[in-house]
Design an enzyme around this catalytic site. Structure first.
Site: not given
Length: 538
Positions: A33, A35, A37, A41, A214, A273
């Site tokens: 993380d 930032n 929150d 990210d 995907d 996948e």
């Protein structure tokens, strides 16, 4: 929008780099993380690129970071050409790609072509336009059955549970093989093909080195959308009868994408996948004019048993070899329970997972590592109910994927173990208080830790890359064990029993998940352990 230029990508050993690459899966929400929150990210990923380069991997695969309402944590995409604000900005993505290349790491990103978000502009236009409109032709809309269309068009069920159709107020039904917020695209529509070609070009121009596709076995549905019970239109995958997966028509899509990838420099790749009913069907996805790799889920789902591992390894090598493709090997990902837990959990599960790592990294082809496996992280099985938000739990309360997506620990200090800075919001999934000793910082200080085993294994693998063209040759070994060689100088032995096992000394120990006892020309392998050997007189 700020003008973004294509990042340079690594040029050294560009030719066919993917055939023996070690690729590290970054589940962006749970990696780091940046930032504060509580959600991982792109800034967080960028801050840890040095760690990944030092670990010794060749590439990273980033899970979706596109604009999304997050009904399925990013696999419901509302804008394929932008970054969701919780993950950063498009400029952050460009900077991450550029920084990764400077670290010698290639970057693979997810593309989600089977469905969009219901908040995608196309779907919102389709709902507003009404039945029979060109906008609805981009998705799979159908009238219902029954006197007033009150019944769904067929009996298909969603992968996440419940029926695979949702009815709109105007009476038409739309197909969603996953969550209702993920409407399936209609790949019989040329607009869909053109749009995804444009999407791929957008990210290739920005510098990505490939795509993980995907649901690569999806997109094309059986002609006429037959009920599952129609015996001539179904294929078996495990215990599921699915006329909407592994249809032959998907291969034309992948051929078109391969031509596009080949038009770019630097060996840009496509990774499928694809859940297929057999290794033979899976090999179809990696024929010379289709995608470069396909995940080997048959290997991932193999239980801790020597005979079964040998059978699936040999079958995987044989079938991939028929089309000239490399095999891939993967033990865990963001959709399955971590293999420490699958292999029994506790000390036994950790011993087996360490041995499995050496097995995986010694096999011919490409290996995929899931973030945190290098730390020996187990599945988190006791998450509080209020944190469990995986839509797959709708099908089975015990089948959720939250437990393998818990953020990874970087340092041994609570409350966030370095995932976020002190004073940040709580992580989006709580981290076990017992994870301090499993953190990156703690394990880097221990030469016998799991991360030290992975780092050493990846260095040895890179140094011995010249053996990658050497075929695997099985060696005689006692029941419950595996032994094979790669060329004249390398061998691997694996003891999958809970007791010590003896075999003739293969050579000098290069690396071991648990040290063997060597004396009198005999090697005594520890229970649930693997050893790499340098063969010959050395």
């Amino acid at each position: 929008m700020t003008e973004l230029v294509r990042a340079d990508h690594p040029s050294e050993t560009a030719a066919r780099w993917w055939r023996d690459a070690v690729i590290y899966q970054v589940y962006v929400r749970s990696f780091a993380d940046g930032n504060g929150d509580g959600i991982g990210d792109l800034l967080g990923v960028r801050s840890r690129l040095g760690y990944l380069a030092d670990l010794g991997v060749d590439a990273i695969w980033l899970t979706p970071f596109y604009t999304s309402p997050m009904a399925d944590f990013g696999y419901d995409v509302a804008d394929y050409r932008d970054v969701d604000p919780i993950f950063g900005s498009l400029a952050d993505a460009a900077a991450l790609i550029d920084d990764a290349h400077r670290h010698g790491l290639r970057v693979i990103v997810d593309v989600v072509p089977n469905h969009t978000s219901d908040q995608h502009a196309w779907f919102r236009q389709a709902v507003a336009a009404g039945p029979g409109s060109p906008e609805r032709e981009r998705y799979v809309f159908r009238p219902g059955k029954g006197e007033e269309g009150e019944l769904p068009p067929n009996d298909w069920e969603s992968i996440f549970g419940g029926r695979a159709w949702t009815r709109l107020p105007d009476g038409e039904w739309y197909l969603h093989l996953f969550a209702p917020e993920q409407p399936d695209l209609n790949w019989e529509n040329p607009e869909v093909h053109a749009e995804f070609e444009s999407i791929l070009r957008f990210w290739l121009d920005l510098g990505v080195d490939g795509f993980r596709v995907d649901v690569a076995h999806g997109m094309v549905k059986a002609e006429g959308l037959p009920d599952v019970g129609h015996p001539d239109q179904v294929r078996m995958i495990g215990a599921d009868v699915v006329p909407f997966f592994d249809q032959d028509g998907v291969h034309e899509i992948h051929r078109a994408w391969r031509r596009l990838l080949d038009s770019y420099p630097g060996e840009r790749i496509g990774v499928a996948e694809a859940w297929a009913p057999s290794p033979q069907r899976l090999a179809d996805y990696v024929r010379p004019d289709e995608l470069h790799q396909a995940f080997n889920f048959h290997f991932l789902t193999t239980p801790w048993d020597a005979a079964r591992f040998r059978a699936v390894i040999q079958e995987s090598l044989d079938t991939a070899g028929l089309v000239g493709a490399p095999s891939t090997w993967v033990l865990s990902n963001h959709d399955v329970k971590r293999h420490v837990t699958r292999y029994g959990g506790g000390e036994a599960g950790l011993r087996r997972s360490r041995a499995a790592a050496l097995l995986t990294l010694s096999l011919p082809g490409s290996a995929y590592l899931y973030q945190g496996e290098e730390l020996g992280l187990p599945e988190v099985l006791d998450l509080p109910e209020e944190f469990l938000r995986d839509p797959q739990r709708l099908r089975d309360p015990d089948d959720g994927r939250d437990g393998c997506r818990v953020p990874i620990p970087w340092v041994d200090a609570e409350p966030h173990f370095g995932f976020s800075l002190p004073g940040s919001e709580e992580p989006w999934l709580p981290m076990p208080a017992s994870w301090g000793p499993l953190s990156v910082r703690s394990q880097l200080a221990d030469p016998l830790s799991t991360i030290s085993l992975y780092r050493h294994a990846l260095r040895v693998r890179r140094a011995l890359r010249s053996f990658d063209d050497a075929p695997l040759r099985w060696l005689d070994s006692p029941e419950g064990t595996l032994a094979f060689s790669r060329g004249e100088r390398f061998a691997c032995t694996l003891n999958l029993t809970g007791e010590p096992a003896e075999l003739p000394l293969p050579g000098r120990v290069l690396l071991a998940s648990a040290e063997p006892v060597v004396e009198g020309g005999v090697a005594r392998l520890a229970p649930d352990s693997a050893v790499w050997w340098e063969r010959g007189d050395a």
